[in-house]
Design a protein around this motif. Structure first.
Motif, PDB file in Angstrom:
ATOM      1  N   ARG A 123       0.825  -1.224   0.000  1.00 55.52           N
ATOM      2  CA  ARG A 123       0.000   0.000   0.000  1.00 55.52           C
ATOM      3  C   ARG A 123       0.854   1.267   0.000  1.00 55.52           C
ATOM      4  O   ARG A 123       0.412   2.319  -0.468  1.00 55.52           O
ATOM      5  CB  ARG A 123      -0.950  -0.019   1.200  1.00 55.52           C
ATOM      6  CG  ARG A 123      -2.140  -0.934   0.999  1.00 55.52           C
ATOM      7  CD  ARG A 123      -3.176  -0.763   2.098  1.00 55.52           C
ATOM      8  NE  ARG A 123      -2.663  -1.167   3.411  1.00 55.52           N
ATOM      9  CZ  ARG A 123      -2.647  -2.426   3.845  1.00 55.52           C
ATOM     10  NH1 ARG A 123      -3.093  -3.398   3.079  1.00 55.52           N
ATOM     11  NH2 ARG A 123      -2.181  -2.707   5.055  1.00 55.52           N
ATOM     12  N   GLU A 126       1.278   1.590  -3.661  1.00 55.29           N
ATOM     13  CA  GLU A 126       0.008   1.837  -4.349  1.00 55.29           C
ATOM     14  C   GLU A 126      -1.075   2.072  -3.298  1.00 55.29           C
ATOM     15  O   GLU A 126      -1.731   1.139  -2.828  1.00 55.29           O
ATOM     16  CB  GLU A 126      -0.366   0.643  -5.249  1.00 55.29           C
ATOM     17  CG  GLU A 126       0.623   0.347  -6.363  1.00 55.29           C
ATOM     18  CD  GLU A 126       0.596   1.397  -7.487  1.00 55.29           C
ATOM     19  OE1 GLU A 126      -0.295   2.286  -7.464  1.00 55.29           O
ATOM     20  OE2 GLU A 126       1.461   1.335  -8.379  1.00 55.29           O
ATOM     21  N   ASN A 128      -4.097   2.992  -3.231  1.00 56.24           N
ATOM     22  CA  ASN A 128      -5.485   2.573  -3.471  1.00 56.24           C
ATOM     23  C   ASN A 128      -5.682   1.069  -3.349  1.00 56.24           C
ATOM     24  O   ASN A 128      -6.794   0.571  -3.496  1.00 56.24           O
ATOM     25  CB  ASN A 128      -5.937   3.022  -4.861  1.00 56.24           C
ATOM     26  CG  ASN A 128      -6.111   4.524  -4.950  1.00 56.24           C
ATOM     27  OD1 ASN A 128      -6.771   5.117  -4.098  1.00 56.24           O
ATOM     28  ND2 ASN A 128      -5.519   5.146  -5.953  1.00 56.24           N
ATOM     29  N   LEU A 129      -4.605   0.354  -3.090  1.00 58.85           N
ATOM     30  CA  LEU A 129      -4.637  -1.101  -3.081  1.00 58.85           C
ATOM     31  C   LEU A 129      -5.102  -1.635  -1.729  1.00 58.85           C
ATOM     32  O   LEU A 129      -4.787  -1.072  -0.685  1.00 58.85           O
ATOM     33  CB  LEU A 129      -3.224  -1.612  -3.379  1.00 58.85           C
ATOM     34  CG  LEU A 129      -3.018  -3.078  -3.743  1.00 58.85           C
ATOM     35  CD1 LEU A 129      -3.819  -3.465  -4.967  1.00 58.85           C
ATOM     36  CD2 LEU A 129      -1.525  -3.322  -3.982  1.00 58.85           C
ATOM     37  N   PHE A 238      -3.628   3.430 -10.258  1.00 51.15           N
ATOM     38  CA  PHE A 238      -2.374   2.738  -9.967  1.00 51.15           C
ATOM     39  C   PHE A 238      -1.297   3.165 -10.959  1.00 51.15           C
ATOM     40  O   PHE A 238      -1.592   3.548 -12.088  1.00 51.15           O
ATOM     41  CB  PHE A 238      -2.567   1.214 -10.049  1.00 51.15           C
ATOM     42  CG  PHE A 238      -3.667   0.699  -9.164  1.00 51.15           C
ATOM     43  CD1 PHE A 238      -3.449   0.511  -7.809  1.00 51.15           C
ATOM     44  CD2 PHE A 238      -4.928   0.418  -9.677  1.00 51.15           C
ATOM     45  CE1 PHE A 238      -4.458   0.045  -6.981  1.00 51.15           C
ATOM     46  CE2 PHE A 238      -5.942  -0.046  -8.865  1.00 51.15           C
ATOM     47  CZ  PHE A 238      -5.713  -0.237  -7.508  1.00 51.15           C
ATOM     48  N   ILE A 242      -1.467  -4.358 -11.707  1.00 51.78           N
ATOM     49  CA  ILE A 242      -1.918  -5.062 -10.505  1.00 51.78           C
ATOM     50  C   ILE A 242      -2.577  -6.370 -10.947  1.00 51.78           C
ATOM     51  O   ILE A 242      -3.555  -6.354 -11.695  1.00 51.78           O
ATOM     52  CB  ILE A 242      -2.933  -4.237  -9.684  1.00 51.78           C
ATOM     53  CG1 ILE A 242      -2.402  -2.814  -9.407  1.00 51.78           C
ATOM     54  CG2 ILE A 242      -3.291  -4.971  -8.399  1.00 51.78           C
ATOM     55  CD1 ILE A 242      -1.189  -2.752  -8.518  1.00 51.78           C
ATOM     56  N   TRP A 295      -9.291  -3.513  -5.095  1.00 52.33           N
ATOM     57  CA  TRP A 295      -9.497  -2.065  -5.210  1.00 52.33           C
ATOM     58  C   TRP A 295     -10.927  -1.740  -4.791  1.00 52.33           C
ATOM     59  O   TRP A 295     -11.806  -1.589  -5.626  1.00 52.33           O
ATOM     60  CB  TRP A 295      -9.220  -1.572  -6.628  1.00 52.33           C
ATOM     61  CG  TRP A 295      -9.364  -0.070  -6.777  1.00 52.33           C
ATOM     62  CD1 TRP A 295      -9.184   0.883  -5.815  1.00 52.33           C
ATOM     63  CD2 TRP A 295      -9.757   0.643  -7.952  1.00 52.33           C
ATOM     64  NE1 TRP A 295      -9.430   2.150  -6.316  1.00 52.33           N
ATOM     65  CE2 TRP A 295      -9.765   2.030  -7.635  1.00 52.33           C
ATOM     66  CE3 TRP A 295     -10.072   0.255  -9.255  1.00 52.33           C
ATOM     67  CZ2 TRP A 295     -10.114   3.009  -8.574  1.00 52.33           C
ATOM     68  CZ3 TRP A 295     -10.415   1.227 -10.191  1.00 52.33           C
ATOM     69  CH2 TRP A 295     -10.428   2.599  -9.847  1.00 52.33           C
TER      70      TRP A 295
END
Length: 364
Positions: A123, A126, A128-129, A238, A242, A295
């Motif tokens: 995270r 990324e 938003n993960l 991202f 992913i 997500w």
């Protein structure tokens, strides 16, 4: 030798280029009016690192070697690409075990730079993960596949090779020292060559069955696995690709980016009986469900049907994924003949390595 390569997809063009650079006289027969109009134009345009495939398999060997060759080729030929990296993510204990296995397989396959991350570390890369853990693959990238094929075509033609369009090969037979090949289309003709490479993608099995003296029992089944893609409205969430843990028949509904920065999702796996490319908008429902596992912030209404492709698989639902099948003279006993079956993902990544393999088999 005079060599005929059947199919002007990315693998056919790479094989033809490799043979022409070795000094052979090469013709590519393509049934459509342009290059890359089949499987090669309907994929994720991902340069795979090589961590998914069993150690020692053709897919593992050609993916890792092909990826290294492909990055060098892109640099030397100005082919647009980006080594953006990828995260393979887990959202539960079962998936955690799967991605740990992928990490170990990647190490066994000689994939460079892999690292295992906690959910928190992933995270940080990324935000938003949502995940419990991830494998980071810095060697994964994206490529302009059409620019790649144009560069392969350029090298082929510079080395004296030619492409014949609207030239469907209908049958071929051994003539003692070479191959008599019947080419259909508006100007049907017979040509005689020393060697033939069948790189016809979805048409490879039909062409093998139309090869006189080639044993019918050697022709593997053709199983069509359609992969649908959906585009995503709004700015990309991202900066890397992913991928979830793999599913039966594919690598899961993943996030891919193109070189223009657009984000899309896919492919899923839809087993089909015939070649058709319409994307059913109702499949978005399953996309939302699978994407929101990693997500959760995917907005309602963000997915729009984009495009689809079909993988020329050799095995069906619930069966172990088949390896690439490169059937040359050493295997089937017919001089000057190579059939390529089941060249699906990572076929684009592997194309330059497969090309060297095929050229070597014809030079023996």
């Amino acid at each position: 030798m005079d060599v005929l390569v059947i199919g002007a997809g990315v693998v056919g063009l790479a094989v033809a280029r490799a043979l022409a650079l070795r000094g052979h006289s090469v013709i590519v027969a393509e049934s459509t009016g342009g290059i890359g109009n089949g499987v090669s134009s309907r994929n994720s345009e991902v340069i795979h690192a090589g961590m998914y495939y069993p150690a020692g398999s053709l897919r593992a060997r050609h993916c890792v070697e092909g990826r290294r060759r492909l990055y060098a080729f892109c640099e030397s030929h100005g082919v647009p690409h980006a080594k953006c990296g990828k995260l393979i993510v887990a959202t539960n204990d079962l998936e955690q075990a799967k991605i740990e296995g992928i990490y170990e397989q990647g190490l066994a396959n000689g994939v460079e730079g892999l690292s295992y991350l906690t959910g928190g570390e992933a995270r940080q890369l990324e935000p938003n993960l949502s995940c419990t853990g991830a494998v980071l693959s810095p060697e994964t990238g994206i490529i302009d596949s059409h620019a790649l094929m144009l560069a392969l075509q350029g090298d082929l033609e510079d080395a004296g090779g030619v492409i014949a369009f609207h030239a469907p090969v209908e049958r071929m037979a051994r003539n003692g020292t070479g191959w008599d090949v019947h080419v259909g289309g508006m100007e049907a003709t017979e040509i005689t060559v020393d060697a033939v490479v069948n790189a016809a993608g979805l048409g490879a099995q039909a062409l093998a069955r139309a090869t006189e003296s080639y044993p019918a029992e050697r022709v593997p089944p053709l199983v069509l696995a359609k992969g649908n893609y959906f585009g995503c409205l709004g700015k990309p969430a991202f900066s890397r690709l992913i991928y979830p843990a793999p599913v039966d028949g594919g690598l899961g509904t993943h996030v891919t980016l193109d070189l223009a920065g657009r984000m899309r999702f896919g492919p899923d796996v839809e087993w089909v009986e015939r070649e058709e490319y319409e994307v059913d908008p109702s499949r978005a429902e399953s996309f939302y469900a699978s994407i929101r596992r990693y997500w959760p912030g995917l907005p309602d209404g963000a997915l729009v049907p984009d495009y689809s492709g079909i993988r020329p698989k050799l095995t069906g639902p619930g069966e172990k994924a088949a390896d690439f099948m490169i059937d040359g003279p050493a295997e089937h006993g017919l001089p000057g003949l190579v059939h390529l079956f089941g060249i699906e993902s990572p076929g684009l990544t592997s194309c330059l390595s497969i090309a060297e393999d095929v050229a070597g088999r014809l030079s023996v």
